[in-house]
Design a protein around this motif. Sequence first.
Motif, PDB file in Angstrom:
ATOM      1  N   ILE A   1       2.128   1.779  -3.570  1.00  0.00           N
ATOM      2  CA  ILE A   1       1.071   2.241  -4.466  1.00  0.00           C
ATOM      3  C   ILE A   1       0.772   3.716  -4.231  1.00  0.00           C
ATOM      4  N   THR A   2       0.863   4.149  -2.985  1.00  0.00           N
ATOM      5  CA  THR A   2       0.568   5.543  -2.644  1.00  0.00           C
ATOM      6  C   THR A   2       1.646   6.501  -3.138  1.00  0.00           C
ATOM      7  N   HIS A   3       2.909   6.079  -3.050  1.00  0.00           N
ATOM      8  CA  HIS A   3       4.015   7.009  -3.274  1.00  0.00           C
ATOM      9  C   HIS A   3       4.722   6.864  -4.621  1.00  0.00           C
ATOM     10  N   ASP A  20       4.380   6.792  -8.612  1.00  0.00           N
ATOM     11  CA  ASP A  20       3.414   7.172  -9.648  1.00  0.00           C
ATOM     12  C   ASP A  20       3.043   6.001 -10.548  1.00  0.00           C
ATOM     13  N   PRO A  71       0.822  -1.235   0.000  1.00  0.00           N
ATOM     14  CA  PRO A  71       0.000   0.000   0.000  1.00  0.00           C
ATOM     15  C   PRO A  71       0.844   1.268   0.000  1.00  0.00           C
ATOM     16  N   GLN A  72       1.959   1.238   0.711  1.00  0.00           N
ATOM     17  CA  GLN A  72       2.839   2.412   0.749  1.00  0.00           C
ATOM     18  C   GLN A  72       3.445   2.675  -0.630  1.00  0.00           C
ATOM     19  N   GLN A 114       0.241   3.682  -8.987  1.00  0.00           N
ATOM     20  CA  GLN A 114      -0.955   4.205  -8.333  1.00  0.00           C
ATOM     21  C   GLN A 114      -2.262   3.664  -8.919  1.00  0.00           C
TER      22      GLN A 114
END
Length: 283
Positions: free
Chosen positions: A50-52, A54, A47-48, A57
């Motif tokens: 995917i969040t950070h 590009d 999850p980290q 995402q």
Amino acid sequence: MTDKDREIARAIWNGKIPIQFIVDPANPRDALFIEVPRYSFLPLITPQLITHVDQLQASEPHSIWYEYDGEPLKWHYPVGLLYDIVTRMRPNSAAQQLPWRILVHNENFPETVLLRNPGIETIQDMYMSMIKEADFLRHGSTKKVMNLSKQDQTQLWHALSTERYDDHWNVNQHILDDRGVPLRSVPIRLYLPNQCPVIQDTASFTNDEGNLMTLGDVLKTIVPGLIVTGDTTTAPDFVVVSHGIELSLHTPIRWASDHLSYPDNFLHIIICRPIPSSSSPSL
């Protein structure tokens, strides 16, 4: 547990590996650097990422997979165990140069090699199943785990995922408490070179005379051909590694099980050839 033992157990828990997660090998500088706890699992990092990152995402977590040196990494192995296997099974591996460079993929999932990354609840269920299995091996039943309240069982997982040693130990000490319960066998898993299957076998904490076994005694029981001389005090042809530490065969197995096990309460041991230039500390 003595104060010194508590310091060792806490230091093991606090161990981390700096990892460089690379999505585009052509542009390795566009990467995410994270210090990952040794006891954690790669899907907890997804999850980290995917969040950070590009490029990730728009990805679904179950499509993400990880690779090192052409080999997909097993998501159900703790990160520290994965790193030790890579480092110790391949003595010339670049993984010895930190940060550990891991490639992240979001397509062409290797279905024949890896299981799809599960959701967090599935990982939690797997983790609790491992704890129950370790409890059964250690005590001959899963009563200690099953007698935990739902809140305590949730706390075990929450403590792992949020890096809270005290919260984990406050619950786990009740599982390891052997007062009034005879010890049955050591929850241990052995990892050998040349892609040998993982060995999980039974070995007692004590010998026929009731004396506590050492790590060398247990290895001689489970892998009798490993120590060909019958001498468990020296082993020039191999080293025994856990949490990146080379262990002495004199190490009492009860102490190792209580203080060096991963949070799943299994003692994960890597047996490998020594690295000539290694300066790893020995317990």
